[in-house]
Motif scaffolding. Structure first.
Motif, mmCIF file in Angstrom:
data_model
loop_
_atom_site.group_PDB
_atom_site.id
_atom_site.type_symbol
_atom_site.label_atom_id
_atom_site.label_comp_id
_atom_site.label_asym_id
_atom_site.label_seq_id
_atom_site.Cartn_x
_atom_site.Cartn_y
_atom_site.Cartn_z
ATOM 1 N N GLY A 2 0.766 -1.244 0.000
ATOM 2 C CA GLY A 2 0.000 0.000 0.000
ATOM 3 C C GLY A 2 0.790 1.283 0.000
ATOM 4 O O GLY A 2 0.206 2.365 0.138
ATOM 5 N N ARG A 42 -2.505 -5.504 -4.263
ATOM 6 C CA ARG A 42 -2.935 -4.530 -3.258
ATOM 7 C C ARG A 42 -4.338 -4.857 -2.746
ATOM 8 O O ARG A 42 -4.620 -4.723 -1.555
ATOM 9 C CB ARG A 42 -2.912 -3.121 -3.859
ATOM 10 N N SER A 49 -5.021 -5.747 1.095
ATOM 11 C CA SER A 49 -5.873 -4.827 1.846
ATOM 12 C C SER A 49 -7.125 -5.522 2.360
ATOM 13 O O SER A 49 -7.664 -5.162 3.413
ATOM 14 C CB SER A 49 -6.271 -3.636 0.973
#
Length: 360
Positions: free
Chosen positions: A166, A193, A197
């Motif tokens: 990130g 990502r 996440s």
């Protein structure tokens, strides 16, 4: 142990021409014979259990079929006592194969490393057995996802890791360094990502001890700059933080350190020196020091649970945790513009001596 984790016994192979899987009978029987020796010896199985519990906790687990999976399958199909002369039985081999396929990758998506190891949609997964599970290296999984010969990007970059977790600064630098957009790189990075996440990747229990440095260094990626001096809110300081992050990742990768004799630190001779104009300064990242403290206690607990005999390392880890706690308290004072006590200032001046005493 690395060899046991890196060397698979394939239970099947995928034929691209026919679009079908082929059962590997000889390899399945080989696995049954290998495991049966341990299955029939309680002492040997207990010894292997002790070894596996330690290595899997430290290095993590993948979705492989390991010894204990096959043990359970063998009991169901062949019984407790195995006649080696009657192992080759088409019906039983097929049952071993079917049950093994059900267990392969059964729990692979339960950890962060496992989520990254899930095969791509265009790749076929092939069931395989390993005496030890593969080492779970999150950084390696990220590198594999972002490199391939077809795209022309065959060598990864260290910044791939913080970018995947990130860091916009790392991602910006990577894109600036690319002369061209490697085929699918940005798409792959966005997918990584999204995976990271969506995972509960701020829980230290989701990381093996081997990968815990990823969790410890996360505050360098998503920094809380409240209370920071102006120079620590600049682009240059952000880049410095990325260098610190990469240094931590690089050190983690040097597993060869575990196999070599380490240098022995000795206290240096004491020489009187004039007092510095300032008592010292600590980079104010309390989240990092808090996570280092947690990591030290987690390692100490792991060693105690597994009855590690070298008690000296417990004292070292306790001292490390105490130092991390001290640096955390100093960081909080700096951010709050609170002056140090005389005792704290003295400890900062003697910080180097404490580091010398922390050699393993």
């Amino acid at each position: 142990m690395t060899w046991y984790g890196n060397t698979p016994i394939m239970f099947e192979t995928y034929d691209k021409n026919t679009g079908m899987y082929k059962r590997m009978d000889e390899e399945i029987v080989m696995a049954v014979i290998m495991v049966s020796g341990i299955l029939c010896d309680e002492n040997l199985r207990n010894a292997w259990d002790d070894l596996y519990s330690v290595t899997s906790t430290y290095f993590g687990k993948k979705g492989d079929i390991v010894l204990f999976d096959i043990c359970d399958i063998i009991k169901v199909i062949y019984g407790e006592k195995i006649n080696l002369n009657r192992i080759w039985d088409e019906e039983k081999i097929q049952k071993v194969y079917e049950l093994s396929k059900q267990r392969y990758n059964l729990h692979i998506g339960e950890t962060i490393g496992g989520k990254l190891s899930l095969p791509d949609a265009d790749k076929k997964s092939e069931a395989q057995f390993r005496l030890m599970s593969q080492m779970d290296n999150i950084d390696s999984d990220i590198y594999v996802k972002l490199t391939d010969a077809k795209s022309g990007r065959t060598i990864p970059k260290g910044l791939d890791i913080p970018a995947a977790f990130g860091s916009d600064d790392a991602y910006t630098i990577l894109k600036e360094q690319m002369n061209e957009d490697y085929t699918g790189y940005n798409k792959k990075m966005q997918a990584l990502r999204s995976t990271l996440s969506s995972a509960s990747n701020d829980d230290p229990l989701d990381y093996s001890l081997n990968n815990m440095i990823m969790w410890i260094l996360k505050p360098y990626i998503k920094r809380n700059t409240e209370g920071y001096p102006s120079f620590m809110n600049s682009e240059y300081w952000n880049n410095k933080s990325l260098i610190t992050y990469l240094g931590g990742i690089t050190d983690m990768r040097h597993l060869s350190y575990m196999l070599s004799k380490q240098a022995e630190g000795k206290p240096s001779e004491t020489h009187e020196a004039p007092d510095p104009p300032m008592p010292g300064y600590v980079e104010p990242v309390p989240d990092i020091y808090s996570r280092l403290e947690y990591g030290a206690y987690a390692m100490k607990s792991f060693l105690q649970e597994n009855d590690f005999k070298n008690t000296g390392i417990y004292d070292m880890l306790g001292s490390f945790a105490d130092m991390a706690s001290f640096l955390k308290s100093i960081s909080i004072k700096e951010l709050g513009n609170v002056p140090f006590t005389d005792e704290e200032g003295k400890r900062l001046k003697e910080y180097g001596r404490e580091l010398e005493m922390l050699m393993l």
